[in-house]
Scaffold this motif. Structure first.
Motif, PDB file in Angstrom:
ATOM      1  N   GLY A   6       0.801  -1.219   0.000  1.00  0.00           N
ATOM      2  CA  GLY A   6       0.000   0.000   0.000  1.00  0.00           C
ATOM      3  C   GLY A   6       0.832   1.266   0.000  1.00  0.00           C
ATOM      4  N   LEU A   7       2.136   1.155  -0.148  1.00  0.00           N
ATOM      5  CA  LEU A   7       3.013   2.312  -0.102  1.00  0.00           C
ATOM      6  C   LEU A   7       3.182   3.015  -1.444  1.00  0.00           C
ATOM      7  CD1 LEU A   7       5.797   0.880   2.244  1.00  0.00           C
ATOM      8  CD2 LEU A   7       3.977   2.495   2.834  1.00  0.00           C
ATOM      9  N   LEU A   8       2.681   2.422  -2.518  1.00  0.00           N
ATOM     10  CA  LEU A   8       2.855   3.012  -3.840  1.00  0.00           C
ATOM     11  C   LEU A   8       1.557   3.635  -4.340  1.00  0.00           C
ATOM     12  CD1 LEU A   8       4.971   0.267  -5.641  1.00  0.00           C
ATOM     13  CD2 LEU A   8       5.770   2.280  -4.406  1.00  0.00           C
ATOM     14  N   ALA A   9       1.686   4.792  -4.967  1.00  0.00           N
ATOM     15  CA  ALA A   9       0.516   5.467  -5.522  1.00  0.00           C
ATOM     16  C   ALA A   9       0.292   5.112  -6.980  1.00  0.00           C
ATOM     17  CB  ALA A   9       0.676   6.979  -5.380  1.00  0.00           C
ATOM     18  N   GLY A  10       1.300   4.539  -7.636  1.00  0.00           N
ATOM     19  CA  GLY A  10       1.191   4.165  -9.031  1.00  0.00           C
ATOM     20  C   GLY A  10       2.364   3.292  -9.429  1.00  0.00           C
ATOM     21  N   ALA A  41      -4.229  -4.921  -6.302  1.00  0.00           N
ATOM     22  CA  ALA A  41      -4.289  -3.857  -5.301  1.00  0.00           C
ATOM     23  C   ALA A  41      -5.085  -2.647  -5.776  1.00  0.00           C
ATOM     24  CB  ALA A  41      -2.867  -3.429  -4.919  1.00  0.00           C
ATOM     25  N   GLY A  42      -5.403  -2.590  -7.057  1.00  0.00           N
ATOM     26  CA  GLY A  42      -6.138  -1.443  -7.590  1.00  0.00           C
ATOM     27  C   GLY A  42      -5.283  -0.203  -7.748  1.00  0.00           C
ATOM     28  N   ALA A 103      -7.293  -5.861 -13.833  1.00  0.00           N
ATOM     29  CA  ALA A 103      -6.946  -4.831 -12.851  1.00  0.00           C
ATOM     30  C   ALA A 103      -8.184  -4.206 -12.225  1.00  0.00           C
ATOM     31  CB  ALA A 103      -6.086  -3.757 -13.495  1.00  0.00           C
ATOM     32  N   LYS A 104      -8.074  -3.927 -10.936  1.00  0.00           N
ATOM     33  CA  LYS A 104      -9.146  -3.252 -10.193  1.00  0.00           C
ATOM     34  C   LYS A 104      -9.016  -1.732 -10.266  1.00  0.00           C
ATOM     35  CE  LYS A 104      -9.617  -6.983  -6.838  1.00  0.00           C
ATOM     36  NZ  LYS A 104      -9.480  -7.351  -5.412  1.00  0.00           N
ATOM     37  N   GLY A 105      -7.873  -1.245 -10.702  1.00  0.00           N
ATOM     38  CA  GLY A 105      -7.639   0.193 -10.778  1.00  0.00           C
ATOM     39  C   GLY A 105      -7.394   0.631 -12.206  1.00  0.00           C
TER      40      GLY A 105
END
Length: 176
Positions: A6-10, A41-42, A103-105
């Motif tokens: 969860g540390l990455l924004a993209g 992770a989306g 992908a969820k995102g």
């Protein structure tokens, strides 16, 4: 693990060569879950096909016998690269499209239509337009409408291609 934390924004995933190694038994595979962490992770992601034209082996004598007669490039004394075939590129393109489509995102695939590696350009040892076309056509055929496909008349190593990938990732990140 970093994406899952969860540390990455993209995620900007330009060089996906490990998929070729996984398919053909090369030494640099990342396993069957390559290209799944950001999707699950989306996390917004931009994917490309960098260096999927090559399978990595050690010195020439380590290349499996079944591949004798294929197109090779001796990168250095300890690395032998084998060019993927149109059939292999079709399978890699399908895998990339299917994983991106799960992908969820927000997800985009950017295709560099003038070559996918430093040695896949006109006049270079791995230049094989039919193989690249098989890769690109497979991505087009298997991609979901939820994934943005951007095709650019650039080489993967062109600065303009890097800028387009980074710009697309920033655009996707703004959507979340």
């Amino acid at each position: 693990a970093l994406v899952s934390s969860g540390l990455l924004a993209g995620v900007l995933d330009i060089t996906t060569t490990e998929l070729a190694d996984e398919l053909a038994g090369g030494v640099l595979t990342a396993g069957p879950d390559r290209l799944t962490a950001a999707a699950l992770a989306g996390v917004p992601q931009v994917i490309s096909v960098g260096a999927v034209d090559m399978v990595n082996f050690g010195p020439p004598e380590t290349v499996p016998e079944r591949y004798r007669g294929r197109r090779f490039y001796q990168h250095n004394p300890t690395v032998t690269l084998m060019r993927t075939t149109p059939e292999e590129d079709h399978r890699i393109g399908k895998e990339i499209a299917e994983k991106a489509s799960a992908a969820k995102g927000p997800t985009a695939i950017l295709l560099p239509l003038r070559g996918v590696s430093a040695i896949d350009a006109e006049g270079k040892p791995f230049w094989w337009p039919e193989a690249d076309r098989a890769l690109f056509e497979s991505v087009r055929n298997w991609i979901s409408p939820t994934v943005e496909l951007v095709e650019l008349g650039l080489h993967v190593n062109d600065p303009a291609f890097a800028a387009a990938c980074a710009g697309k990732l920033l655009e996707l990140m703004k959507r979340t």
